[in-house]
Design a protein around this motif. Sequence first.
Motif, PDB file in Angstrom:
ATOM      1  N   CYS A   1       8.488   6.411 -16.570  1.00 42.81           N
ATOM      2  CA  CYS A   1       7.155   5.887 -16.267  1.00 42.81           C
ATOM      3  C   CYS A   1       6.958   5.888 -14.762  1.00 42.81           C
ATOM      4  CB  CYS A   1       6.952   4.485 -16.842  1.00 42.81           C
ATOM      5  SG  CYS A   1       8.002   3.254 -16.069  1.00 42.81           S
ATOM      6  N   ILE A   2       5.710   5.897 -14.365  1.00 42.59           N
ATOM      7  CA  ILE A   2       5.362   5.807 -12.948  1.00 42.59           C
ATOM      8  C   ILE A   2       4.888   4.385 -12.699  1.00 42.59           C
ATOM      9  CG2 ILE A   2       3.929   6.730 -11.092  1.00 42.59           C
ATOM     10  CD1 ILE A   2       5.832   8.769 -12.183  1.00 42.59           C
ATOM     11  N   ALA A   3       5.785   3.528 -12.223  1.00 40.63           N
ATOM     12  CA  ALA A   3       5.445   2.115 -12.017  1.00 40.63           C
ATOM     13  C   ALA A   3       6.449   1.490 -11.064  1.00 40.63           C
ATOM     14  CB  ALA A   3       5.415   1.356 -13.344  1.00 40.63           C
ATOM     15  N   ALA A   4       6.074   0.351 -10.501  1.00 44.11           N
ATOM     16  CA  ALA A   4       6.958  -0.384  -9.594  1.00 44.11           C
ATOM     17  C   ALA A   4       6.561  -1.852  -9.593  1.00 44.11           C
ATOM     18  CB  ALA A   4       6.885   0.176  -8.179  1.00 44.11           C
TER      19      ALA A   4
ATOM     20  N   GLN B   1       0.823  -1.205   0.000  1.00 42.76           N
ATOM     21  CA  GLN B   1       0.000   0.000   0.000  1.00 42.76           C
ATOM     22  C   GLN B   1       0.860   1.260   0.000  1.00 42.76           C
ATOM     23  OE1 GLN B   1      -2.751  -0.106   3.301  1.00 42.76           O
ATOM     24  NE2 GLN B   1      -4.264  -1.276   2.161  1.00 42.76           N
ATOM     25  N   MET B   2       1.914   1.256   0.807  1.00 40.33           N
ATOM     26  CA  MET B   2       2.789   2.419   0.882  1.00 40.33           C
ATOM     27  C   MET B   2       3.459   2.679  -0.468  1.00 40.33           C
ATOM     28  SD  MET B   2       4.029   4.821   2.879  1.00 40.33           S
ATOM     29  CE  MET B   2       4.110   4.357   4.616  1.00 40.33           C
ATOM     30  N   ARG B   3       3.884   1.615  -1.139  1.00 37.89           N
ATOM     31  CA  ARG B   3       4.525   1.794  -2.449  1.00 37.89           C
ATOM     32  C   ARG B   3       3.532   2.355  -3.455  1.00 37.89           C
ATOM     33  NH1 ARG B   3       7.459   3.689  -5.178  1.00 37.89           N
ATOM     34  NH2 ARG B   3       9.001   2.813  -6.610  1.00 37.89           N
ATOM     35  N   GLN B   4       2.292   1.890  -3.411  1.00 40.21           N
ATOM     36  CA  GLN B   4       1.277   2.419  -4.321  1.00 40.21           C
ATOM     37  C   GLN B   4       1.036   3.896  -4.056  1.00 40.21           C
ATOM     38  OE1 GLN B   4      -0.940   0.725  -7.004  1.00 40.21           O
ATOM     39  NE2 GLN B   4      -0.492   2.900  -7.256  1.00 40.21           N
ATOM     40  N   LEU B   5       0.956   4.271  -2.803  1.00 36.32           N
ATOM     41  CA  LEU B   5       0.744   5.674  -2.450  1.00 36.32           C
ATOM     42  C   LEU B   5       1.901   6.547  -2.937  1.00 36.32           C
ATOM     43  CD1 LEU B   5      -1.071   7.689  -0.930  1.00 36.32           C
ATOM     44  CD2 LEU B   5       0.217   7.150   1.144  1.00 36.32           C
ATOM     45  N   GLU B   6       3.129   6.052  -2.835  1.00 38.66           N
ATOM     46  CA  GLU B   6       4.292   6.804  -3.304  1.00 38.66           C
ATOM     47  C   GLU B   6       4.216   7.044  -4.816  1.00 38.66           C
ATOM     48  OE1 GLU B   6       7.433   4.322  -1.984  1.00 38.66           O
ATOM     49  OE2 GLU B   6       7.495   5.165   0.040  1.00 38.66           O
ATOM     50  N   LEU B   7       3.698   6.054  -5.558  1.00 41.66           N
ATOM     51  CA  LEU B   7       3.556   6.239  -7.004  1.00 41.66           C
ATOM     52  C   LEU B   7       2.533   7.323  -7.314  1.00 41.66           C
ATOM     53  CD1 LEU B   7       3.591   2.534  -8.281  1.00 41.66           C
ATOM     54  CD2 LEU B   7       5.447   4.206  -8.413  1.00 41.66           C
ATOM     55  N   TYR B   8       1.420   7.330  -6.613  1.00 42.19           N
ATOM     56  CA  TYR B   8       0.425   8.381  -6.833  1.00 42.19           C
ATOM     57  C   TYR B   8       1.016   9.754  -6.534  1.00 42.19           C
ATOM     58  CZ  TYR B   8      -3.173   4.740  -7.116  1.00 42.19           C
ATOM     59  OH  TYR B   8      -3.932   3.655  -7.483  1.00 42.19           O
ATOM     60  N   HIS B   9       1.809   9.833  -5.470  1.00 51.25           N
ATOM     61  CA  HIS B   9       2.395  11.123  -5.124  1.00 51.25           C
ATOM     62  C   HIS B   9       3.417  11.562  -6.172  1.00 51.25           C
ATOM     63  CE1 HIS B   9       3.555  14.435  -2.545  1.00 51.25           C
ATOM     64  NE2 HIS B   9       4.817  14.111  -2.722  1.00 51.25           N
ATOM     65  N   ALA B  10       4.228  10.608  -6.659  1.00 46.95           N
ATOM     66  CA  ALA B  10       5.198  10.950  -7.704  1.00 46.95           C
ATOM     67  C   ALA B  10       4.489  11.442  -8.961  1.00 46.95           C
ATOM     68  CB  ALA B  10       6.064   9.732  -8.022  1.00 46.95           C
ATOM     69  N   GLU B  11       3.337  10.866  -9.238  1.00 47.12           N
ATOM     70  CA  GLU B  11       2.563  11.286 -10.403  1.00 47.12           C
ATOM     71  C   GLU B  11       2.080  12.726 -10.242  1.00 47.12           C
ATOM     72  OE1 GLU B  11      -0.371   8.687 -13.174  1.00 47.12           O
ATOM     73  OE2 GLU B  11      -1.053   8.999 -11.111  1.00 47.12           O
ATOM     74  N   LEU B  12       1.679  13.079  -9.038  1.00 44.99           N
ATOM     75  CA  LEU B  12       1.266  14.464  -8.782  1.00 44.99           C
ATOM     76  C   LEU B  12       2.433  15.429  -8.930  1.00 44.99           C
ATOM     77  CD1 LEU B  12      -1.236  14.522  -5.759  1.00 44.99           C
ATOM     78  CD2 LEU B  12      -1.706  14.767  -8.195  1.00 44.99           C
ATOM     79  N   GLN B  13       3.593  15.022  -8.452  1.00 44.66           N
ATOM     80  CA  GLN B  13       4.757  15.898  -8.545  1.00 44.66           C
ATOM     81  C   GLN B  13       5.155  16.132  -9.997  1.00 44.66           C
ATOM     82  OE1 GLN B  13       6.074  17.439  -5.654  1.00 44.66           O
ATOM     83  NE2 GLN B  13       4.098  16.568  -5.105  1.00 44.66           N
ATOM     84  N   GLN B  14       5.005  15.121 -10.826  1.00 47.60           N
ATOM     85  CA  GLN B  14       5.290  15.312 -12.248  1.00 47.60           C
ATOM     86  C   GLN B  14       4.270  16.242 -12.886  1.00 47.60           C
ATOM     87  OE1 GLN B  14       6.104  11.898 -14.699  1.00 47.60           O
ATOM     88  NE2 GLN B  14       8.225  12.032 -14.028  1.00 47.60           N
ATOM     89  N   LEU B  15       3.028  16.154 -12.450  1.00 46.09           N
ATOM     90  CA  LEU B  15       2.002  17.059 -12.950  1.00 46.09           C
ATOM     91  C   LEU B  15       2.362  18.500 -12.631  1.00 46.09           C
ATOM     92  CD1 LEU B  15      -0.875  17.639 -14.095  1.00 46.09           C
ATOM     93  CD2 LEU B  15      -1.729  17.278 -11.774  1.00 46.09           C
ATOM     94  N   LEU B  16       2.915  18.707 -11.453  1.00 42.15           N
ATOM     95  CA  LEU B  16       3.290  20.048 -11.025  1.00 42.15           C
ATOM     96  C   LEU B  16       4.506  20.557 -11.788  1.00 42.15           C
ATOM     97  CD1 LEU B  16       2.668  22.299  -8.941  1.00 42.15           C
ATOM     98  CD2 LEU B  16       4.269  21.176  -7.396  1.00 42.15           C
ATOM     99  N   GLY B  17       5.313  19.639 -12.293  1.00 43.10           N
ATOM    100  CA  GLY B  17       6.512  20.035 -13.005  1.00 43.10           C
ATOM    101  C   GLY B  17       7.673  20.342 -12.096  1.00 43.10           C
ATOM    102  N   GLN B  18       7.569  20.004 -10.803  1.00 50.38           N
ATOM    103  CA  GLN B  18       8.641  20.283  -9.852  1.00 50.38           C
ATOM    104  C   GLN B  18       9.505  19.055  -9.570  1.00 50.38           C
ATOM    105  OE1 GLN B  18       7.172  22.115  -6.290  1.00 50.38           O
ATOM    106  NE2 GLN B  18       6.571  24.000  -7.346  1.00 50.38           N
ATOM    107  N   ALA B  19       9.191  17.929 -10.191  1.00 52.22           N
ATOM    108  CA  ALA B  19       9.977  16.709  -9.989  1.00 52.22           C
ATOM    109  C   ALA B  19      10.635  16.325 -11.310  1.00 52.22           C
ATOM    110  CB  ALA B  19       9.080  15.575  -9.494  1.00 52.22           C
ATOM    111  N   PRO B  20      11.788  15.679 -11.256  1.00 50.05           N
ATOM    112  CA  PRO B  20      12.436  15.233 -12.495  1.00 50.05           C
ATOM    113  C   PRO B  20      11.512  14.312 -13.282  1.00 50.05           C
ATOM    114  CG  PRO B  20      13.917  14.990 -10.612  1.00 50.05           C
ATOM    115  CD  PRO B  20      12.579  15.327 -10.061  1.00 50.05           C
ATOM    116  N   ALA B  21      11.527  14.459 -14.580  1.00 51.72           N
ATOM    117  CA  ALA B  21      10.678  13.624 -15.427  1.00 51.72           C
ATOM    118  C   ALA B  21      11.132  12.174 -15.349  1.00 51.72           C
ATOM    119  CB  ALA B  21      10.724  14.116 -16.865  1.00 51.72           C
ATOM    120  N   LEU B  22      10.178  11.272 -15.121  1.00 53.45           N
ATOM    121  CA  LEU B  22      10.464   9.848 -15.047  1.00 53.45           C
ATOM    122  C   LEU B  22       9.954   9.172 -16.309  1.00 53.45           C
ATOM    123  CD1 LEU B  22       9.399   9.150 -11.343  1.00 53.45           C
ATOM    124  CD2 LEU B  22      11.715   9.453 -12.212  1.00 53.45           C
TER     125      LEU B  22
END
Length: 657
Positions: free
Chosen positions: A306-309, A283-304
């Motif tokens: 893909c968002i997956a694990a 569950q924690m890993r899934q939540l981290e992926l959702y958060h990383a996806e939001l950060q990419q939407l904001l444009g403040q995180a390095p482009a990945l």
Amino acid sequence: MDPEMGEMEPDVDDGVPNTNQHDVNDLFGFVNQGRDTPVKTEMPKNTFLGSSTELSFYFQQPMQTPSGWAMPQTPGLFPPTTPGLGIGSSTFFNGLTPSSVFGQSAPPLFASTMGMTGMGQISGSISPPGANGNSMHNPIPSSSSTSLDTSFGTASSQPSPLLSSSSNSTQGPLLSHLGQTHTSQLLMPQSQPAQQTAQQILGTIYTLMTEQDDKLRKLCQEQQALLQNPQIEPFNAMVTQQRVLKEQMDIELRALSELNQKVILDPPDLARMHLLNTELQVQMRQLELYHAELQQLLGQAPALPCIAALVIKKQPFPVVISKGKQLSEEQLTVNLLTGAQPNFQLVSAVRATLICDTHNPSNSKTGAPVNPLEMDSQPASLQHKITAFPLKFLQGTRKASVNIKFGVSVRGPSGQQTTIESNTSNPFVVITNECQWEGSAGTLLKKDAFGGSLEIPWPQFVNSLQRHFLLATKQDPVRPKRPLSVYDFQYINTQFFGSRSIIHQKDYDAFWNWFGKSMQTLRYQRHICTLWQCGIIYGYMGRDDVNAALNNQEPGTFIIRFSERNPGQFGIAYTGTELPTRIKHYLVQPNDTAAAKKTFPDFLSECAQFVYLLQLTHDPVTGRPLFTKSHKDIALEPYATRKAHSLPVGGYEPLST
């Protein structure tokens, strides 16, 4: 079956025990069902590690035997030689089943705090599609009047359901039961039995975990809408939700860790703790992926790319495996986790790789590299995200512990190809013959119990030892027939760790050099594990306690235990026939059972000195250990060889007995 033999045990299957026969819902799905009355073990109260406790083993009601004797009703008293652990009403002896743990719809603990925050609700609203012309690939437009909340791991202004409603509490009801209590204090008398507290905490975490599953599904749906039409207020609300949910999961994981360190868990709760920990990590890993996806939407995180694990959802490890053995499909599974809106394609199968720090698998004759795994590549898809791995192990690992890691190649929207890797599995060892088992099992237990620590609390060591013992003896981890008991743990702590509440790694090797050999005997010697589970072999018992149990018993009465001076061998204590009666001790020699088809039960049956067996059983009401006395022919009849009587040859008669 050999016609001359009695009921035989199957040959030792040194494969991988199926520890995944119970999933987390199996273990907690009974909360709305009726409960069987649990059998509680009477533990000495008001005792703590280092105190003196009298262990009394009471005989059952009189039982008639073929020889006509009646069992005395007076107790066989043990001298106060072993310390009590003060863990309340233990359930090691009671054959606990999952349906007997919770009898009500939900554990009453923390009921006043459940649902107090309304987590999962968005404080803002999602604008209709196209309201601002932004696509999911554009950052959220800036605003002078609204600030963006991008934090994830910081403290939240919104309280978590596990946090106390009290304004001055910083810990919350879940951890308040463990609080800042040290291990030594938990070994002292408790106002609430530690086992009961553990069951309540585990039940509460399970309830919260199932709610978190629902919240993650809802969060995924809301995030999909947000990615299609980004807005500042919904974005901030989403980040707050994720932060609060992460805070709650952190508390739950910390509570499980503290339970493991501070409470000696019975087998059902031990299985639940490990399953809950695995589920929460996913569950924690899934939540981290959702958060990383939001950060990419904001444009403040390095482009990945893909968002997956990849995450290991089920695994049978840590365990010792024999070369050539294969896992079943349900024993090892890997899940593919994605963000709310996957933006990649799978371009390969999921592949398992053996991770070994000491050597690379190679052909023993040519030295050429070899693949130590078979069935190591399995297809996966974004539609069906669970992949089973029925691995077959083709090479031994030279008694070194190894791990498995999984990887899959993906292609992102830019066309860039990358590999997603999982976390590593728990350690395991692949052996090529049974002589390697003892050392390999000792390596895994040490690694599992201590990790990188030089010393650990006694309950943490006990919980690891119990888990490995059940794996080694191939018992159901939830409903074992005979796990290690609180009395076994008291014996081990006194003999090898000086009755201390903190266990040092430097003392471990001396312990395993003795205990590991008894485990090897239980695992590989024919009939022995069955004799242990039914109580014919008492096992871990000091000489003074044996003498006390045999005191005033009639000649020929005997008890079987593991020898303290000769690891892995059995000592048989019995009352002699000479006058005055005295208690004798015989060390079973390897050649006593060396003849073809001669087993340990055969040896006992043939020895005239051994007549009446004191067999370990348990009081059906209190769960207290007690001895029953029976003639050895009755106790050993299912296991001893049935001798074939040859028919008289013409003109001759058999020897009379």
